[in-house]
Design an enzyme around this catalytic site. Structure first.
Site, mmCIF file in Angstrom:
data_model
loop_
_atom_site.group_PDB
_atom_site.id
_atom_site.type_symbol
_atom_site.label_atom_id
_atom_site.label_comp_id
_atom_site.label_asym_id
_atom_site.label_seq_id
_atom_site.Cartn_x
_atom_site.Cartn_y
_atom_site.Cartn_z
ATOM 1 N N ASP A 71 6.251 5.554 2.290
ATOM 2 C CA ASP A 71 5.160 4.849 2.973
ATOM 3 C C ASP A 71 4.001 5.821 3.081
ATOM 4 O O ASP A 71 4.165 7.025 2.855
ATOM 5 C CB ASP A 71 5.608 4.362 4.369
ATOM 6 N N ILE A 72 2.859 5.298 3.490
ATOM 7 C CA ILE A 72 1.675 6.142 3.647
ATOM 8 C C ILE A 72 1.781 6.990 4.915
ATOM 9 O O ILE A 72 1.090 7.979 5.090
ATOM 10 C CB ILE A 72 0.398 5.257 3.633
ATOM 11 N N ARG A 73 2.669 6.561 5.821
ATOM 12 C CA ARG A 73 2.902 7.316 7.068
ATOM 13 C C ARG A 73 4.372 7.168 7.465
ATOM 14 O O ARG A 73 5.062 6.293 6.948
ATOM 15 C CB ARG A 73 2.017 6.782 8.186
ATOM 16 N N GLY A 114 7.179 -0.771 7.224
ATOM 17 C CA GLY A 114 6.654 -2.027 7.752
ATOM 18 C C GLY A 114 7.756 -2.953 8.239
ATOM 19 O O GLY A 114 8.933 -2.581 8.286
ATOM 20 N N GLN A 115 7.335 -4.165 8.604
ATOM 21 C CA GLN A 115 8.275 -5.124 9.208
ATOM 22 C C GLN A 115 9.435 -5.450 8.264
ATOM 23 O O GLN A 115 10.589 -5.435 8.684
ATOM 24 C CB GLN A 115 7.523 -6.411 9.573
ATOM 25 N N GLY A 168 6.221 1.112 1.155
ATOM 26 C CA GLY A 168 5.915 0.355 2.379
ATOM 27 C C GLY A 168 7.179 0.174 3.206
ATOM 28 O O GLY A 168 7.403 -0.870 3.812
ATOM 29 N N LYS A 188 -2.577 -12.533 -3.242
ATOM 30 C CA LYS A 188 -1.202 -12.937 -3.572
ATOM 31 C C LYS A 188 -1.183 -13.920 -4.745
ATOM 32 O O LYS A 188 -0.316 -13.841 -5.617
ATOM 33 C CB LYS A 188 -0.506 -13.545 -2.343
ATOM 34 N N ASP A 197 1.179 7.114 -1.376
ATOM 35 C CA ASP A 197 0.091 6.140 -1.395
ATOM 36 C C ASP A 197 0.300 5.257 -2.628
ATOM 37 O O ASP A 197 0.197 5.732 -3.759
ATOM 38 C CB ASP A 197 -1.245 6.898 -1.469
ATOM 39 N N TYR A 207 -6.295 -12.380 1.643
ATOM 40 C CA TYR A 207 -4.876 -12.093 1.429
ATOM 41 C C TYR A 207 -4.270 -13.105 0.444
ATOM 42 O O TYR A 207 -3.570 -12.727 -0.499
ATOM 43 C CB TYR A 207 -4.170 -12.156 2.783
#
Ligand code: SER
Length: 320
Positions: free
Chosen positions: A35-37, A12-13, A9, A147, A53, A143
């Site tokens: 990451d996935i992209r 991401g941010q 990941g 968590k 993935d 979410y």
């Protein structure tokens, strides 16, 4: 360092800035982004990258073996607002990716794991002010449920299989390099972009919705400090409360107005209001202070200055 680090990941941010920081610290080739992209140009140019993935155990195992990975940061997740729209997908992504990484730890294929938890583990029955480390949780979002379950599994894998997994309950994170995606605290990033580009902002939360927040630099430093701390000091293997500041949309608007006097905010609360209302106003992080010496450096005024300075002088990052 013998082994390499894998960030899942990484686009991401949090992942973007974490990757850059780790590369600076340990060397570009020691830190594998995945990451996935693909991510921002800066990230893609900064060192090795794999399309991965996180829910695919075999693919993960292959990357870990190929790069001789010793440490994994699992930053891939579906955040609170998006998860309400796609509950099953959120559960599958958030839980299966965690199981995969914890199982790598159990099978001694990696030595150390970082997994982020969130203030979303708390719910409407949690004491809202200075929310303690150990308290009623009962999260009411998909979410938050993922968590909260994740925390229990981290603790279980540590106790049962000796997996060295470490975690922080991040508050809302404010950053300028990469946009957040699909969270309830995203307004506190969007507001700075809109203040600079349009001079006004329509907020999806009510003016007096107080939430715990943190500037990204503090969040990254906390993550690295926790990961570098002596294992014996890490008394909590579910996840640590972590705090820096708490503010409302009205407070952040006022702090922007002090720098940009013509800034204007209006309020149109949407479904994210109910999510925000179920979360704490402020967090007691004394355990993190005590166990591994946590201390924040950014308050709201300093964050606003930094955000406006960076966004005013750099190109607006594209939203994910
Ligand atoms: N910032 C996240 C969200 O709003 C909480 O961890 O979903």
């Amino acid at each position: 360092m013998k082994h390499s680090i894998l960030i899942i990941g990484a686009c991401g941010q949090i992942g973007t800035e974490l990757t850059m920081n780790l590369r600076q610290k340990y060397g570009v080739d020691k830190v594998i982004a995945s990451d996935i992209r693909e991510g921002s140009e800066d990230l893609m140019r900064s060192g090795p990258f794999e399309i991965l993935d996180a829910t695919d155990y075999d693919a993960l195992e292959e990357v870990v073996a190929y790069y001789e990975i010793g440490e994994v940061y699992l930053m891939a997740a579906m955040l609170s607002a998006t998860a309400e729209k796609f509950p099953e997908r959120a559960w599958n992504l958030n839980m299966n990716s965690l199981f995969n990484v914890l199982n790598l730890g159990k099978e001694k294929k990696v030595d150390k794991i970082f997994w982020p938890s969130s203030i979303a583990v708390f719910g409407p029955n949690t004491p809202k002010k200075n929310t303690p480390q150990n308290t009623i949780m009962e999260p009411s979002t998909v979410y938050g449920i993922s968590k909260q379950s994740g925390e229990r599994w981290c603790e279980y894998y540590h106790q049962k299989y000796g997996v060295d997994v470490r975690s922080i309950r991040y508050p809302g994170l404010i950053s300028w390099k990469t946009m957040p995606g699909g969270g309830t605290t995203d307004y506190a990033v969007e507001i700075y972009h809109e203040a600079i580009t349009n001079g006004d902002f329509t907020c999806f939360l009510k003016a007096d919705t107080k939430l715990p927040m943190m500037y990204m630099e503090d969040a990254i430093r906390a993550t690295l400090e926790l990961m570098e701390a002596d294992g014996e000091k890490i008394k909590i293997r579910s996840s640590y409360n972590l705090a820096a500041m708490s503010f409302t949309p009205n407070d952040i608007a006022k702090s922007i107005e002090r720098q940009l006097p013509n800034f204007n905010i209006t309020y149109e609360p949407d479904s994210r209001q109910a999510i925000a209302d179920s979360w704490p106003n402020s967090i007691d992080d004394s355990q993190a202070q005590q166990d591994w010496g946590w201390k924040p450096e950014y308050n709201l005024e300093k964050t606003t200055r930094e955000m406006l300075m960076h966004l005013g002088s750099v190109k607006k990052p594209s939203a994910e």
